[in-house]
Every structure is written in structure tokens, then in C-alpha cells.
Write a protein that holds these residues in place. Structure first.
Motif, PDB file in Angstrom:
ATOM      1  N   MET A   1       4.363   5.572   6.127  1.00  0.00           N
ATOM      2  CA  MET A   1       2.884   4.952   6.286  1.00  0.00           C
ATOM      3  C   MET A   1       2.150   5.729   7.400  1.00  0.00           C
ATOM      4  SD  MET A   1       2.304   0.820   6.884  1.00  0.00           S
ATOM      5  CE  MET A   1       2.203   0.115   5.551  1.00  0.00           C
ATOM      6  N   THR A   2       0.967   5.613   7.106  1.00  0.00           N
ATOM      7  CA  THR A   2       0.162   6.416   8.054  1.00  0.00           C
ATOM      8  C   THR A   2      -0.201   5.716   9.420  1.00  0.00           C
ATOM      9  OG1 THR A   2      -1.813   5.819   6.911  1.00  0.00           O
ATOM     10  CG2 THR A   2      -0.995   7.748   6.066  1.00  0.00           C
ATOM     11  N   SER A   3      -0.664   6.394  10.479  1.00  0.00           N
ATOM     12  CA  SER A   3      -0.960   5.739  11.663  1.00  0.00           C
ATOM     13  C   SER A   3      -2.163   4.729  11.237  1.00  0.00           C
ATOM     14  CB  SER A   3      -1.327   6.631  12.604  1.00  0.00           C
ATOM     15  OG  SER A   3      -0.201   7.287  12.845  1.00  0.00           O
ATOM     16  N   LEU A   4      -3.121   4.985  10.335  1.00  0.00           N
ATOM     17  CA  LEU A   4      -4.183   4.198  10.077  1.00  0.00           C
ATOM     18  C   LEU A   4      -3.730   3.081   9.470  1.00  0.00           C
ATOM     19  CD1 LEU A   4      -7.286   4.181   9.798  1.00  0.00           C
ATOM     20  CD2 LEU A   4      -7.159   5.254   7.815  1.00  0.00           C
ATOM     21  N   MET A   5      -2.998   2.939   8.449  1.00  0.00           N
ATOM     22  CA  MET A   5      -2.470   1.898   7.840  1.00  0.00           C
ATOM     23  C   MET A   5      -1.878   0.947   8.804  1.00  0.00           C
ATOM     24  SD  MET A   5      -3.482   1.324   4.885  1.00  0.00           S
ATOM     25  CE  MET A   5      -2.483   0.164   4.664  1.00  0.00           C
TER      26      MET A   5
ATOM     27  N   GLY B   1      -2.317   0.742  12.070  1.00  0.00           N
ATOM     28  CA  GLY B   1      -3.177   0.054  12.982  1.00  0.00           C
ATOM     29  C   GLY B   1      -4.024  -1.080  12.229  1.00  0.00           C
ATOM     30  N   LEU B   2      -3.937  -0.992  10.883  1.00  0.00           N
ATOM     31  CA  LEU B   2      -4.649  -1.997  10.118  1.00  0.00           C
ATOM     32  C   LEU B   2      -4.060  -3.076   9.730  1.00  0.00           C
ATOM     33  CD1 LEU B   2      -6.866   0.194   7.667  1.00  0.00           C
ATOM     34  CD2 LEU B   2      -7.783  -1.268   9.669  1.00  0.00           C
TER      35      LEU B   2
ATOM     36  N   PRO C   1      -5.205  -6.253  11.668  1.00  0.00           N
ATOM     37  CA  PRO C   1      -6.568  -6.925  11.324  1.00  0.00           C
ATOM     38  C   PRO C   1      -6.485  -7.291  10.159  1.00  0.00           C
ATOM     39  CG  PRO C   1      -6.634  -4.847  12.616  1.00  0.00           C
ATOM     40  CD  PRO C   1      -5.183  -5.222  12.405  1.00  0.00           C
TER      41      PRO C   1
ATOM     42  N   LYS D   1      -0.687  -6.617  24.513  1.00  0.00           N
ATOM     43  CA  LYS D   1      -0.821  -6.341  22.963  1.00  0.00           C
ATOM     44  C   LYS D   1       0.488  -6.838  22.489  1.00  0.00           C
ATOM     45  CE  LYS D   1      -1.381  -2.874  19.489  1.00  0.00           C
ATOM     46  NZ  LYS D   1      -1.988  -1.659  18.990  1.00  0.00           N
TER      47      LYS D   1
ATOM     48  N   TYR E   1      -6.436 -11.812  16.707  1.00  0.00           N
ATOM     49  CA  TYR E   1      -7.251 -10.482  17.061  1.00  0.00           C
ATOM     50  C   TYR E   1      -7.400 -10.080  18.608  1.00  0.00           C
ATOM     51  CZ  TYR E   1     -11.838  -8.079  16.971  1.00  0.00           C
ATOM     52  OH  TYR E   1     -12.833  -7.316  17.305  1.00  0.00           O
TER      53      TYR E   1
ATOM     54  N   ASN F   1      -4.432  -7.769  19.774  1.00  0.00           N
ATOM     55  CA  ASN F   1      -4.184  -6.617  19.143  1.00  0.00           C
ATOM     56  C   ASN F   1      -4.954  -5.253  19.678  1.00  0.00           C
ATOM     57  OD1 ASN F   1      -3.099  -5.059  16.911  1.00  0.00           O
ATOM     58  ND2 ASN F   1      -5.255  -4.953  16.082  1.00  0.00           N
ATOM     59  N   LEU F   2      -6.079  -5.813  20.454  1.00  0.00           N
ATOM     60  CA  LEU F   2      -6.970  -5.073  21.161  1.00  0.00           C
ATOM     61  C   LEU F   2      -6.988  -5.101  22.613  1.00  0.00           C
ATOM     62  CD1 LEU F   2     -10.371  -5.138  19.044  1.00  0.00           C
ATOM     63  CD2 LEU F   2      -8.571  -3.169  19.369  1.00  0.00           C
TER      64      LEU F   2
ATOM     65  N   LEU G   1      -9.839  -2.948   3.892  1.00  0.00           N
ATOM     66  CA  LEU G   1      -9.203  -1.421   3.621  1.00  0.00           C
ATOM     67  C   LEU G   1     -10.152  -0.470   3.292  1.00  0.00           C
ATOM     68  CD1 LEU G   1      -6.017  -1.982   1.889  1.00  0.00           C
ATOM     69  CD2 LEU G   1      -6.175  -1.271   4.275  1.00  0.00           C
TER      70      LEU G   1
ATOM     71  N   GLU H   1     -12.252   2.003   5.765  1.00  0.00           N
ATOM     72  CA  GLU H   1     -11.236   2.612   6.510  1.00  0.00           C
ATOM     73  C   GLU H   1     -10.451   3.820   5.541  1.00  0.00           C
ATOM     74  OE1 GLU H   1     -11.198   2.799   9.543  1.00  0.00           O
ATOM     75  OE2 GLU H   1     -12.366   0.869   9.662  1.00  0.00           O
TER      76      GLU H   1
ATOM     77  N   GLU I   1     -12.641  -1.910  17.805  1.00  0.00           N
ATOM     78  CA  GLU I   1     -11.672  -2.211  16.698  1.00  0.00           C
ATOM     79  C   GLU I   1     -11.741  -1.107  15.970  1.00  0.00           C
ATOM     80  OE1 GLU I   1     -12.562  -5.422  14.355  1.00  0.00           O
ATOM     81  OE2 GLU I   1     -10.841  -5.228  13.238  1.00  0.00           O
TER      82      GLU I   1
ATOM     83  N   ASN J   1      -9.273   2.107  14.907  1.00  0.00           N
ATOM     84  CA  ASN J   1      -8.788   2.829  13.497  1.00  0.00           C
ATOM     85  C   ASN J   1      -9.109   4.468  13.549  1.00  0.00           C
ATOM     86  OD1 ASN J   1      -8.354   0.103  12.633  1.00  0.00           O
ATOM     87  ND2 ASN J   1     -10.396  -0.232  11.745  1.00  0.00           N
TER      88      ASN J   1
ATOM     89  N   ASN K   1      -6.231   6.257  15.113  1.00  0.00           N
ATOM     90  CA  ASN K   1      -5.246   6.209  14.310  1.00  0.00           C
ATOM     91  C   ASN K   1      -5.191   7.048  12.805  1.00  0.00           C
ATOM     92  OD1 ASN K   1      -3.306   4.382  15.434  1.00  0.00           O
ATOM     93  ND2 ASN K   1      -4.363   2.725  14.484  1.00  0.00           N
ATOM     94  N   SER K   2      -6.490   7.280  12.446  1.00  0.00           N
ATOM     95  CA  SER K   2      -6.910   8.145  11.434  1.00  0.00           C
ATOM     96  C   SER K   2      -6.729   9.705  11.779  1.00  0.00           C
ATOM     97  CB  SER K   2      -8.217   7.936  10.893  1.00  0.00           C
ATOM     98  OG  SER K   2      -8.824   8.757  10.044  1.00  0.00           O
TER      99      SER K   2
ATOM    100  N   ASP L   1      -3.219  10.635  11.979  1.00  0.00           N
ATOM    101  CA  ASP L   1      -2.778  10.959  10.783  1.00  0.00           C
ATOM    102  C   ASP L   1      -3.153  12.501  10.450  1.00  0.00           C
ATOM    103  OD1 ASP L   1      -1.696   8.602  10.452  1.00  0.00           O
ATOM    104  OD2 ASP L   1      -3.538   7.734   9.395  1.00  0.00           O
TER     105      ASP L   1
END
Lengths: 362, 395
Positions: free
Chosen positions: A39-43, A45-46, A49, A191, A260, A263-264, A306, A309, B97, B101, B104-105, B108
Motif C-alpha cells: 500500500m502506498t504512503s498516500l493511501m 495517509g488517507l 480521513p 495522533k 479528524y 489525525n492531524l 479518493l 488524491e 489535511e 496527503n 505521503n504522495s 511514494d
């Protein structure tokens, strides 16, 4: 008649089970992906959210789809929950060091506070209908955001200090620490939010909302939506049920806000996260997923969160927001424009005429 | 009909899921094995984050462009330790937020160092994430101390806010510029609030008095007549504006319409006022500002940077672009001092750069002899500039 009723009930129960199953399967799939490291870091992190927006969409659907009232102040309740939860966690950061325990208490406090505000705001507001209600809730959402933006709260050894003017008016001693810093909000919230907590909260939300819909109270609420006068004439207490749905919806939005906030690292009340922008965003999730369709709300929230992003990954950075808007319009048209519906019906007819043949071959 | 809808929904969902997984497949190797190898073969991957859309887009774009110029220069001259730089910039819309993102992107993509983020609020959120990953972070323009607090991996190119507040108070006090001072600041902006708070504290040590301090927020930043009237009624001779140039321009225009002409004193946020659209530059005549960078300076480095920037982007660069340009060179200096190699892991690289940062001295566009504390704060001198005949000159 009886059979039909029984069938209907079973169908509902089955539908609810499908919704739960969908969430649990999503959870399991994500856990597998995480465990195998694909799984990518982007996913990653999502993930939280996504839970937050799914909960928000489900809770707003309670007001919009089940109660049938248009609310544009949903982000305001999220804001109350977020600030209450973050304030609590910031205060007890050194006392309670177990993350899940801290966030659990924060969620309970945050949703209680948001529910209380939902109740207080609901009392005068729910006397209005339709567009009027929408505008007033919009106003309340903005009031909440604006009030949060001027509050300063600090703490030193003498206890809490409060001001609505500036940081320096708190008159704290040297060791004093500002917790809520006006428009800059709360910085340094631990967090604590994890995907597991998010999914549990989403399941709890679904449990509350689906059970409410399928209960006696839920049927009363839907009766008000379908025909207010008829509902009143059979002795349904309109105010009570409206307030019930509205406050539950607010409380659930508050719990999403707590998630929320945890998470930040930084929490500010700006137009983008707690203003009308966000309220409308949540409404878009609900409308896209289908008003009154709880499962649709979750899917709508997930897809629309999604999408912008994922567009990042396709080297379309400059066109990202434009493409997002176009996709939104296309999907809405596909769902509800008459010519698209006709087109879909044609496709259905073609598919149906072909299906039996295939069945025959098999 | 309903069935078809269902089928379509499932189809759509699976397409989305597929897209996600496909991205995953595309992205994952880039982080894991493959990029590790390509990086070893020879690239430094520097990521950038900032708002390139939305209200603060002007700052994000300036940083993106400024850093790009530095990256191109370094690559043309043979890279850092002979290794080329790859640079990617992601949009955060000035939302915390979205900043996470974007971060994180970039991870990757295989980012090894982060030159960002541009604006303070997202930077606080991103620096917390970066601290958890032990990723080296150098923010060109995020000036709040919250970004650095409790983190060892974060460094700044610009002054901290309190630093500017102190500098301003000192300057006004020591030069006896006024006895009554009014302040208008943006309470929704950490930058503005940070400067104002320190300024108010420091003012007690000097002979001038703050007669009015009025705030506005991002939601109410178009009409300043109330704040100006209060300043005027209090008899303020000097107006201190620790805010960005868009609002400063409005304040100058509105003060002029009221016939109120105090001395205007400002910080680096005022930079850019001369290039603002629809603003009568004559109104900015006599404005004094503390800023680390002026585009009209005549030293070779600045002239070369401004010429290149103008040729590439058609604008005069502001301080943000200069900060970003310096940022890339600071990273270069740190890498060279640490003798780091691109095949190091992100965390090892960060540890090496952290050690190097406190030992290096960098001469850049925004200051000569810049050095860093272990906390991440930069030490350099602000320059006081005054606007005369539409250009900055030393005060």
C-alpha cells in the motif's frame, strides 16, 4: 400481506448486513494490503480521513435522507466535536498515555457536546422547513466556526484562563501554555486516530443509524418526512422525533470531528475544513451516494475523497481540480439526468434480452 | 433497471479499486526496491509542498519556481557531489489535511528530503509527520516556532516570527521613529500573530507606546476602515503592519482615501507590494520594511537570480522565491558537509544532515553568513528597506 411484510423485513435486515459486511471486508482487505506492504504512503495517509468522511456522510444522510430536512451546517457540529476532543486530549496528554483510551474518551465527550449543540440549535431551527431551514443551519455552522476562531484558552498552575481578545489577555504566569489559540486553533494534538479505531467508529455509526431507521422511532421519523400532516394526525410527536434525528446526526458528526482532530497535528477552523465548503462537500457525498441510501453514502464519500488524491498520481497536477469537477458533474448527470436514465433503461433492455440466451447455453 | 444500476455501481467501484491497486503497484516499487536502486545509481529526490491553487497560490508558485531555478543551476553545474537532483512539487491548497496527503504522495515518489511546506498551518501538520518518519525538512517560508518545537528534523530558511517582531520593535525604538504606534494584524494567521505578540512584548522596553492594536481574520480582510479610524483617533504616527502585501495594499489605499498618512512600517510579508495588480505604487512611497531579500539589489547573485526568474516566469521574484532558491543551496551545502550519498536511507540521511546543519555557513540571496541552531532556527540579519520612487533602497 403478512408474507410480504416478512419478506420486506428480511430484505431490510439483509441490506443492513450487506452494508456491515462491505465495511468489514474493506477493513480486512486493507489489513492484508498493509501486512503485505503493498500500500502506498498516500493511501495509508488517507485511511483515517476516509473513515471520517464516511461517518459524516452517513450521519448527514440521517438528517437529509431519513428526516428529509436539508441541513447545511453539518461541518459546524464536526467542528464542535473536533475542538472538544482535541482540547480534552491536549489537557490529559500527560495523564492518560494510552492512545486508544484517550481518543475513546475524547470521542464520547466530543459527540456528547456536538449532540448537545444539535439539540439546542435544533429546538428553534427545526420549526422551519425546506430552504429556510437550510439557510439557518448554514448560518449556525458559520457562527460555530467564527466563535471558535476568537476563543483563547490557556492553562497554568492556577487553572484555566479564558479570553476572546488575544493570547496576551489570558494573563497567565510564566509556565502557562496556550491550548486554544484563537484562529490558529489547537496545535500538537496527539495522533491517536488509527484506521482500526476509525472502522470501529464507522461500524458503531452504522449500527446506530441502521437500527434507528428500522425501529419504531425510525418509522415515525420517516412518516414525518413523507407526510407531516398525516404523521401529526396519527399522534406522532413531530418536535420530539425531529430533534431526536437531528441531535443524533449532530453527535455522530461530532465523533467524526474528534477522529479528524486526532489525525492531524494542527487543528484550525477555516472555511475549508469546518465551514460551508465542508458542509456542502458532505452533502455532495450524500447526494452522489443517493439520498436515504446509507450504503451509498459510504461509497460516495470514499470515491469522492479518493478521486482528487488519486488524480495526483496521474501527473495531472494542474488539471486535478478541474477534472474532479468534471467527473462530479458527469456522475450527477449519469445518476439523474432524464436522457441518461433513458439510456440506462435501453441498456437494461438489451442486457435483459441477452441474458436468458446465455443462461440457456449454460 | 435497479439491477443495472447495481451492476454499474459495482463496475464503478471495481474500477476505482483497480485504479487504487494499480496506483499502488505503480507507486510501491518506486518507494521500495526500484527507486532505492535508481537513487543509488544517482539522483537526489527533493520534494516540495505548497499552495499552487487557492488564495495563497502566489506564495506556493514563487517557491516552486525559485527552487526550480536553483535545481536547474546545480544540475547544470554537475549536481551535488556529482549526483543530479530530481525535484517534484505538490499542491496543498494551504490546507493542513491536503498537506499531509501531498507529503505521503511525495513519499511514494521516493522523496529523500523535503523543501517545504510554504505556508505555516500545513507546515505544522507536515512537520509532525516528517518528524515521525525522521525525514529531513527545510521550510523556505514557514516561520512559526510551532513548526520547530519538539522536532529535531526541521529547519527554517526564513526568520521565525518572534524574531521579526523583536527586530521591528528594536528598529522603531532605537531610531526613535515614533512615540505612538498603531498595529493592524491578522489574528487568523500564525505569522502575523506571532510577530505582533513579540512586538507588543518588546515594545515595553522602548520609548514608544502601542495606542491601538486591531485584528482582522481571513474572513474579514477587505474592509479596514474601522481599524484605520481607531488608529487615526488614537493619534498614531506610525502604523505597524505585520501582514501580507494584499491586505497591506488595501490598507494603504483606504488610509489614503481617509486622508490619514502615518509612517508605514512592515515586515517581509510586505514584499511583493510593488508588483501587485491594480495597486497604485505611489501609495507605497515611504513604506519601510524589514526584509531579508530585495529584488532590486545589485549584487551578482541577486541580479543573476532575478534575470533568470524573469526570463523563465515573466515576473519579478519575491522573497518566497528567494527563500526557496536559498533552500536548495542550503540542502546542497548540508549534503556536501555531511558527505552523504543518495543510497542512504531517509532516516540516516536526515541524521547526517541534522548534524551538518549546525556546522555549515551559507551565503545566499536572503542573507550572508546564515547559520543554524540545533533547534532549526536560522540566524541572519534583517535589512531595513524603504520604498523610494517605486523601488526599494536601503534605509
Amino acid at each position: 400481506m403478512k408474507l410480504r411484510n416478512k419478506f420486506k423485513f428480511d430484505k431490510r435486515a439483509r441490506q443492513s448486513l450487506i452494508t456491515y459486511a462491505m465495511v468489514i471486508i474493506a477493513f480486512v482487505v486493507v489489513q492484508i494490503l498493509l501486512a503485505t506492504g503493498s500500500m502506498t504512503s498516500l493511501m495509508k495517509g488517507l485511511l483515517v480521513p476516509l473513515c471520517v468522511y464516511a461517518i459524516l456522510a452517513v450521519s448527514l444522510n440521517l438528517t437529509v435522507g431519513i428526516l428529509g430536512e436539508l441541513s447545511l451546517g453539518h461541518a459546524g457540529f464536526m467542528c464542535i466535536g473536533a475542538f472538544t476532543g482535541a482540547f480534552f486530549s491536549k489537557c490529559v496528554q500527560d495523564v492518560i498515555t494510552i492512545g486508544w483510551l484517550r481518543i475513546s474518551i475524547a470521542i464520547i465527550l466530543g459527540s456528547a457536546m456536538a449532540g448537545l449543540f444539535g439539540f439546542l440549535i435544533g429546538m428553534p431551527v427545526l420549526r422551519l422547513k425546506g430552504d429556510y431551514l437550510a439557510i439557518v443551519t448554514l448560518g449556525f455552522g458559520e457562527i460555530i466556526k467564527t466563535v471558535v476562531n476568537v476563543v483563547y484558552i490557556g492553562r497554568d498552575e492556577n487553572g484555566f484562563h479564558f479570553s476572546i481578545k488575544s493570547n496576551m489577555d489570558l494573563n497567565m504566569t510564566e509556565n502557562g501554555k496556550t491550548i486554544v489559540k484563537g484562529a490558529q486553533g489547537i496545535t500538537g494534538t496527539p495522533k491517536d486516530a488509527t484506521f482500526t479505531i476509525g472502522i470501529i467508529l464507522l461500524l458503531v455509526t452504522l449500527f446506530i443509524v441502521l437500527n434507528l431507521i428500522n425501529s419504531r422511532d425510525g418509522r415515525a421519523i420517516m412518516a414525518i418526512r413523507d407526510n407531516r400532516i398525516a404523521a401529526e394526525s396519527v399522534g406522532i410527536n413531530i418536535t420530539k422525533y425531529k430533534l431526536m434525528a437531528f441531535s443524533i446526526s449532530a453527535a455522530l458528526a461530532g465523533s467524526a470531528g474528534v477522529l479528524y482532530a486526532h489525525n492531524l497535528n494542527t487543528l484550525t477552523a477555516s472555511t475549508n475544513n469546518f465551514g460551508y465548503n465542508m458542509s456542502i462537500n458532505i452533502l455532495v457525498f450524500v447526494v452522489l451516494g443517493g439520498i436515504g441510501n446509507i450504503r451509498g453514502s459510504i461509497i460516495g464519500a470514499v470515491i469522492l475523497t479518493l478521486l482528487p488524491e488519486l488524480l495526483r498520481s496521474f501527473n495531472l497536477d494542474n488539471l486535478r481540480m478541474l477534472i474532479y469537477a468534471i467527473i462530479l458533474i458527469v456522475v450527477m448527470l449519469f445518476n439523474s439526468a432524464p436522457s441518461f436514465i433513458q439510456f440506462r433503461e435501453k441498456v437494461t433492455a438489451v442486457v435483459k434480452s441477452k441474458l436468458p440466451k446465455k443462461g440457456g447455453v449454460n | 433497471m435497479k439491477n443495472v444500476k447495481k451492476v454499474l455501481a459495482i463496475a464503478l467501484a471495481s474500477v476505482m479499486a483497480f485504479a487504487t491497486v494499480a496506483c499502488g503497484n505503480e507507486g510501491t516499487p518506486a518507494v521500495g526496491t526500484e527507486s532505492g536502486k535508481t537513487a543509488a545509481a544517482g539522483t537526489w529526490r527533493i520534494g516540495g509542498i505548497g499552495p499552487t491553487t487557492g488564495g495563497a497560490a502566489v506564495y506556493g508558485q514563487a517557491v516552486q519556481n525559485g527552487a526550480q531555478i536553483a535545481v536547474d543551476e546545480i544540475n547544470a553545474a554537475g549536481g551535488i557531489n556529482g549526483v543530479m537532483i530530481e525535484y517534484t512539487f505538490e499542491d496543498d491548497e494551504n490546507i493542513a489535511e491536503k498537506g499531509v496527503n501531498a507529503y505521503n504522495s511525495l513519499k511514494d515518489w521516493g522523496m529523500q528530503m523535503l523543501l517545504g511546506t510554504v505556508t505555516t498551518t500545513p507546515c505544522i501538520a507536515v512537520s509532525a509527520e516528517a518528524a515521525a518518519d525522521n525525514m529531513f525538512l527545510l521550510t523556505p517560508s514557514g516561520s512559526s516556532t510551532d513548526i520547530l518545537e519538539g522536532k529535531t528534523n526541521a529547519f527554517q530558511v526564513c526568520f521565525t516570527d518572534p524574531n521579526q517582531g523583536q527586530g521591528s520593535a528594536q528598529y522603531i525604538g532605537e531610531n526613535n521613529m515614533a512615540s505612538k504606534v498603531a498595529v493592524i494584524y491578522d489574528s487568523s494567521n500564525a505569522y502575523s500573530q506571532g510577530i505582533y505578540e513579540k512586538f507588543a512584548q518588546e515594545a515595553k522596553n522602548y520609548s514608544f507606546e502601542i495606542v491601538s492594536a486591531e485584528a482582522f481574520t481571513a474572513d474579514s480582510n477587505t474592509d479596514f476602515s474601522v481599524q484605520l479610524q481607531k488608529a487615526k483617533d488614537a493619534g498614531a504616527e506610525l502604523l505597524f503592519l505585520p501582514i501580507y502585501c494584499e491586505q497591506s495594499a488595501l490598507i494603504l489605499t483606504q488610509a489614503n482615501a481617509m486622508g490619514y498618512k502615518p509612517t508605514i512600517f512592515s515586515c517581509d510579508g510586505m514584499d511583493g507590494i510593488l508588483t501587485l495588480d491594480n495597486f497604485d505604487v505611489a501609495l507605497a512611497e515611504g513604506v519601510i520594511l524589514l526584509t531579508p531579500f530585495v529584488a532590486d539589489a545589485t549584487d551578482d547573485a541577486t541580479v543573476s537570480f532575478v534575470t533568470k526568474y524573469q526570463a523563465a516566469y515573466g515576473e519579478i521574484p519575491n522573497q518566497f522565491a528567494a527563500d526557496a532558491y536559498d533552500g536548495v543551496y542550503i540542502i546542497k551545502a548540508a549534503i556536501e558537509a555531511a558527505n552523504a550519498t543518495p543510497d542512504m536511507s531517509v532516516s540516516d540521511l536526515c541524521d547526517a544532515l541534522k548534524e551538518a546543519m549546525v556546522n555549515i555557513t551559507v551565503d545566499g540571496l536572503t542573507g550572508t553568513g546564515m547559520t543554524w541552531e540545533a533547534t532549526g532556527e536560522v540566524s541572519k540579519d534583517p535589512k531595513a528597506m524603504v520604498i523610494k520612487d517605486g523601488v526599494y533602497v536601503g534605509y
